[in-house]
Design an enzyme around this catalytic site. Structure first.
Site, PDB file in Angstrom:
ATOM      1  N   CYS A  56       0.751  -1.317  -0.554  1.00  0.00           N
ATOM      2  CA  CYS A  56      -0.052  -0.112   0.122  1.00  0.00           C
ATOM      3  C   CYS A  56       0.884   1.278  -0.071  1.00  0.00           C
ATOM      4  O   CYS A  56       1.458   1.253   1.272  1.00  0.00           O
ATOM      5  CB  CYS A  56      -0.829   0.113   1.097  1.00  0.00           C
ATOM      6  SG  CYS A  56      -1.569   1.442   0.717  1.00  0.00           S
TER       7      CYS A  56
ATOM      8  N   CYS B 235      -0.555   4.352   2.330  1.00  0.00           N
ATOM      9  CA  CYS B 235      -0.287   3.866   3.363  1.00  0.00           C
ATOM     10  C   CYS B 235       1.182   4.082   3.713  1.00  0.00           C
ATOM     11  O   CYS B 235       1.353   4.392   5.141  1.00  0.00           O
ATOM     12  CB  CYS B 235      -0.673   2.628   3.663  1.00  0.00           C
ATOM     13  SG  CYS B 235      -2.028   1.933   3.516  1.00  0.00           S
ATOM     14  N   ASP B 236       2.111   3.959   2.944  1.00  0.00           N
ATOM     15  CA  ASP B 236       3.605   3.566   3.527  1.00  0.00           C
ATOM     16  C   ASP B 236       4.995   4.554   2.731  1.00  0.00           C
ATOM     17  O   ASP B 236       5.875   4.191   3.179  1.00  0.00           O
ATOM     18  CB  ASP B 236       4.620   2.260   3.240  1.00  0.00           C
ATOM     19  CG  ASP B 236       3.425   1.088   4.821  1.00  0.00           C
ATOM     20  OD1 ASP B 236       2.509   2.275   5.331  1.00  0.00           O
ATOM     21  OD2 ASP B 236       2.874   0.014   4.075  1.00  0.00           O
TER      22      ASP B 236
END
Length: 326
Positions: A136, A139-140
């Site tokens: 992701c 997300c990261d």
């Protein structure tokens, strides 16, 4: 001997969508029962720092899910550590069989079983998940400011993630086993013209390399599919972008699905093709796939279910009584 219990609302799944549905349904006095499933807490339990959950500058994914579970319990949602193995949506009350042997009947169901990122299946990939290996970018990606990173894949997911990651990384290497992308043409054009992205055609990821103490990624080994030659590339982050698979096995032959198995809902709602069955979170969302949007849909599902139950009230004496059945 299987015990049978009835609930007005059965929630299947325990990520942000499921727990939020539990909070709202409990506040609506529906006395919901939530069955957590094979991975209590969902995909967030496999991430580390989360920096895009409103109200928390930074929170550990597993900690956030522990808090959500506690919140749902505190509101009055009954949470069961079990796995639904069969779900019969052919008639109301709906029926769920669980791994423990329990049988649940329900006047309405919220499905929040989520989706799972597709992985390559490498031992080294598994080792570094959450410590440099991710599925992701939104997300990261933030954690790799100024770093060199690698993206694996050739479809829309891979190209979108590679382009997004250029906001942070000093260089993005896209590894693809062919010499052409499956992504939309406009995305391909943007990627191929981006100064920070270098495609590596005809290559596959063979191994993720890094340190053990502390656990962290330092690079990858990739193999040329034509020559067999192995090349090492330095990288602090590795993003596997070969798609997601919705966890729709329980309902794929009962509910209308699209986009490779995602449960289809009416626009602007969580209503599925069967009245009384609602779907929320990554099980139905093939576009955003974020914790906050999943939680929002969990709220919607509980409110949709509350409205449905109010309009289709079942007399109390029509419910199956708790029993021990063969």
């Amino acid at each position: 001997m299987a015990e049978t219990r009835h609930t007005k609302l059965l929630i299947v799944g325990s990520g942000p969508a499921g727990y939020t549905a539990g909070v709202y349904a409990a506040r609506a006095m529906l006395e919901p029962v939530l069955i957590q499933g094979i991975e209590p807490g969902g995909q967030l339990t496999t991430t580390t720092e989360v920096e895009n959950w409103p109200g928390d500058t930074e929170v550990q994914g597993p900690d956030l899910m522990v808090r959500m579970e506690a919140h749902a319990r505190a509101m009055g949602c009954e949470i069961i550590g079990d796995i639904v193995t069969e779900l019969d949506l052919s008639k109301r009350p709906f029926t769920a069989q669980t791994d423990s042997g329990m049988v649940w009947t329900a006047d309405a169901v919220v499905l929040a079983t989520g989706a799972r990122a597709k992985w390559l299946g490498l031992t080294s990939e598994e080792k570094f998940k959450g410590f440099g290996v991710s599925a992701c970018a939104t997300c990261d990606g933030f954690f790799y400011r100024g770093q060199e990173i690698v993206v694996v894949g050739g479809g829309n997911t891979a190209v979108e993630e590679a382009l997004f990651l250029t906001n942070f990384a000093s260089k993005v290497t896209l590894i693809h086993r062919r010499n052409e992308l499956r992504a939309e043409k406009i995305l391909q054009e943007r990627l191929l013209n981006h100064p920070k992205i270098e495609p590596m055609w005809f290559h596959t990821l063979e191994e993720v390399t890094g340190t053990d103490n502390p656990l962290g990624v330092e690079g990858v080994k990739v193999k040329n599919v034509n020559t067999g030659e192995v090349t090492e590339i330095p990288a602090k982050g590795v993003f596997i972008a070969i798609g997601h698979a919705p966890a729709s096995e329980l309902v794929k032959d009962q509910l209308e699905t699209h986009m490779g198995g995602y449960v289809k809902v009416e626009p602007g709602s969580t209503r599925t093709s069967i009245p009384g069955v609602f779907a929320a979170g990554d099980l139905t969302d093939h576009i955003y796939r974020q914790a906050v949007t999943s939680a929002g849909m969990g709220c919607m599902a509980a409110l949709d279910a509350e409205k449905f139950l109010a309009e289709h009230e079942v007399p109390a004496d029509a419910h199956p009584t708790p029993s021990a059945a063969e």
